[in-house]
Design an enzyme around this catalytic site. Structure first.
Site, PDB file in Angstrom:
ATOM      1  N   CYS A   1       0.835  -1.123  -0.181  1.00 47.38           N
ATOM      2  CA  CYS A   1       0.053   0.081  -0.068  1.00 47.38           C
ATOM      3  C   CYS A   1       1.051   1.298  -0.054  1.00 47.38           C
ATOM      4  CB  CYS A   1      -1.093  -0.011   1.240  1.00 47.38           C
ATOM      5  SG  CYS A   1      -1.889   1.327   1.139  1.00 47.38           S
ATOM      6  N   GLY A   2       0.808   2.212  -1.028  1.00 44.56           N
ATOM      7  CA  GLY A   2       1.599   3.289  -1.298  1.00 44.56           C
ATOM      8  C   GLY A   2       1.443   4.459  -0.015  1.00 44.56           C
ATOM      9  N   HIS A   3       0.326   4.608  -0.043  1.00 46.81           N
ATOM     10  CA  HIS A   3      -0.401   5.787   0.941  1.00 46.81           C
ATOM     11  C   HIS A   3       0.098   5.222   2.327  1.00 46.81           C
ATOM     12  CE1 HIS A   3      -3.915   4.308   2.450  1.00 46.81           C
ATOM     13  NE2 HIS A   3      -3.963   5.033   3.389  1.00 46.81           N
TER      14      HIS A   3
ATOM     15  N   CYS B   1      -3.223   7.375  -4.554  1.00 45.99           N
ATOM     16  CA  CYS B   1      -3.137   6.044  -4.320  1.00 45.99           C
ATOM     17  C   CYS B   1      -1.483   5.676  -5.051  1.00 45.99           C
ATOM     18  CB  CYS B   1      -4.145   5.466  -5.170  1.00 45.99           C
ATOM     19  SG  CYS B   1      -4.320   3.485  -4.640  1.00 45.99           S
ATOM     20  N   GLY B   2      -0.762   5.231  -4.209  1.00 50.51           N
ATOM     21  CA  GLY B   2       0.708   4.795  -4.400  1.00 50.51           C
ATOM     22  C   GLY B   2       0.600   3.556  -5.349  1.00 50.51           C
ATOM     23  N   THR B   3       0.071   2.474  -4.928  1.00 52.30           N
ATOM     24  CA  THR B   3       0.069   1.424  -6.022  1.00 52.30           C
ATOM     25  C   THR B   3      -0.628   1.486  -7.125  1.00 52.30           C
ATOM     26  OG1 THR B   3      -1.703   0.234  -4.559  1.00 52.30           O
ATOM     27  CG2 THR B   3       0.306  -0.502  -4.148  1.00 52.30           C
TER      28      THR B   3
HETATM   29  O1  PYC Z   1      -1.837   3.889  -1.841  1.00 50.86           O
HETATM   30  O2  PYC Z   1      -1.319   2.024  -2.671  1.00 50.86           O
HETATM   31  C1  PYC Z   1      -2.185   2.950  -2.003  1.00 50.86           C
HETATM   32  C2  PYC Z   1      -3.579   2.365  -1.679  1.00 50.86           C
HETATM   33  C3  PYC Z   1      -4.225   1.289  -2.001  1.00 50.86           C
HETATM   34  C4  PYC Z   1      -5.382   1.388  -1.229  1.00 50.86           C
HETATM   35  C5  PYC Z   1      -5.733   2.551  -0.834  1.00 50.86           C
HETATM   36  N1  PYC Z   1      -4.341   3.425  -0.814  1.00 50.86           N
END
Ligand code: PYC
Length: 332
Positions: free
Chosen positions: A90-92, A253-255
């Site tokens: 999860c990026g964030h 959203c990082g991913t």
């Molecule tokens: O930032 O990867 C992310 C992420 C995945 C679901 C919510 N945020």
């Protein structure tokens, strides 16, 4: 009848919540974070649901638990807990976890300024910049990401026939760009996306099987990425990522941004060295970049970078009381 106590540092990354469990997480022997994640899901998922869902959390809640890493190659192991489950990455959540772990003295990397994280999806590097005693920004070098499939079609409730691509950026994303039956994020309201997305995700997974080419334990489309034109001058595009049953990511959203860059790279629209600034539904921004090209199994992919910021919003000591009928949380 026991009470289980968890010491948490709460914060948000570009608007999306991060609950870092600093104490109280279960001890789980494992040889890797992927194996620890499997064991946590099998025996301790009640901790995730209790800490993430109402009445202690909410539909967008997301967090992490820190663990000793499986080798000296890493500084720390990270288990992701979220309303949608235990994500491989999860990026964030990582940006928030690193920010708060550094500020609270929970993490002391072997090389100051660069934390080597063992995530269930693999090694993630987190380079952080300090502003006095606070972390100003975190830049992630994410796991190998790739375009898994393009030009797929599905009959979607509400919108009708839609074309989409699937890309992996630590989770599998179905990416919907503006098209005849979907006018794009910004023109379609977020409530409609929340209504449509869970049914659509079920249909997508019935119609198409996505399996990671190197780790077959990572499978299935878990996230939907609805895209549209940017509204901020610095941004290249805007997106609304749907996860869990009712959540739209407040961060870019990082991913999801990693998956989007892998999709654009796979279609020849981004190359090594290019940047890609992604905007969220609330206007917050992640700076993305394509660091290098890699092979993921037989798939051509990229190593993406993601830069963002997070702030601590408080600390909480949370109790899960076995006498409480809502100990494991609920969603309405
Ligand atoms: O930032 O990867 C992310 C992420 C995945 C679901 C919510 N945020």
């Amino acid at each position: 009848m026991a009470r289980h106590t968890f010491f948490c540092v709460d914060g948000h990354t570009c608007g999306n919540p991060v609950r870092l469990v600093a104490g109280g997480g279960p001890r789980i022997e494992a040889t890797s974070m992927f194996e620890r994640r499997q064991k946590f899901i099998a025996a301790y998922d009640w901790i995730r649901t209790g800490l993430m869902f109402e009445p202690r959390g909410h539909d967008m809640m997301s967090g992490s638990i820190l663990y000793p890493p499986s080798s000296d190659d890493y500084d720390v192991g990270v288990l992701y807990i979220e309303t949608s489950g235990c994500l491989p990455m999860c990026g964030h959540g990582t940006i928030g976890t690193v920010t708060m772990a550094i500020e609270e003295g929970l993490l002391t990397p072997q090389t100051p300024g660069v934390a080597r994280l063992e995530t269930p999806a693999g090694l993630v590097l987190a380079e952080y910049e300090m502003d006095g005693e606070y972390v100003a920004s975190v830049k992630l070098t994410n796991v190998p990401s790739f375009l898994a499939a393009e030009g797929l079609e599905i009959d979607c409730p509400h919108f009708g026939r839609l074309t989409f691509d699937v890309a992996y950026g630590g989770n599998f994303y179905a990416i919907f760009e503006p098209q005849e039956n979907f006018a794009g994020v910004g023109t379609v309201d977020v409530d409609t996306l929340v209504q449509v997305s869970p049914k659509l995700r079920t249909l997508l997974n019935e119609a198409y099987e996505m399996v990671h080419p190197v780790n077959p334990g990572i499978r299935g489309i878990t996230h939907l990425q609805w895209t549209g034109p940017a509204t901020q001058p610095e941004a290249d595009a805007r997106n609304a990522v749907f996860y869990g049953d009712k959540a739209i990511d407040r961060s870019p959203c990082g991913t999801g941004t990693s998956a989007r860059m892998a999709q654009l790279h796979g279609k020849g629209l981004l190359k090594v060295g290019d940047s890609f600034t992604h905007e969220s539904v609330i206007g917050s921004l992640f700076e993305g970049g394509v660091k290098e090209e890699v092979l993921v199994g037989t798939k051509r992919g990229i190593i993406p970078t993601i830069k963002g910021w997070a702030v601590k919003t408080g600390t909480s000591i949370i109790t899960l009381d076995e006498r409480d009928p809502y100990m494991t949380g609920f969603s309405v």
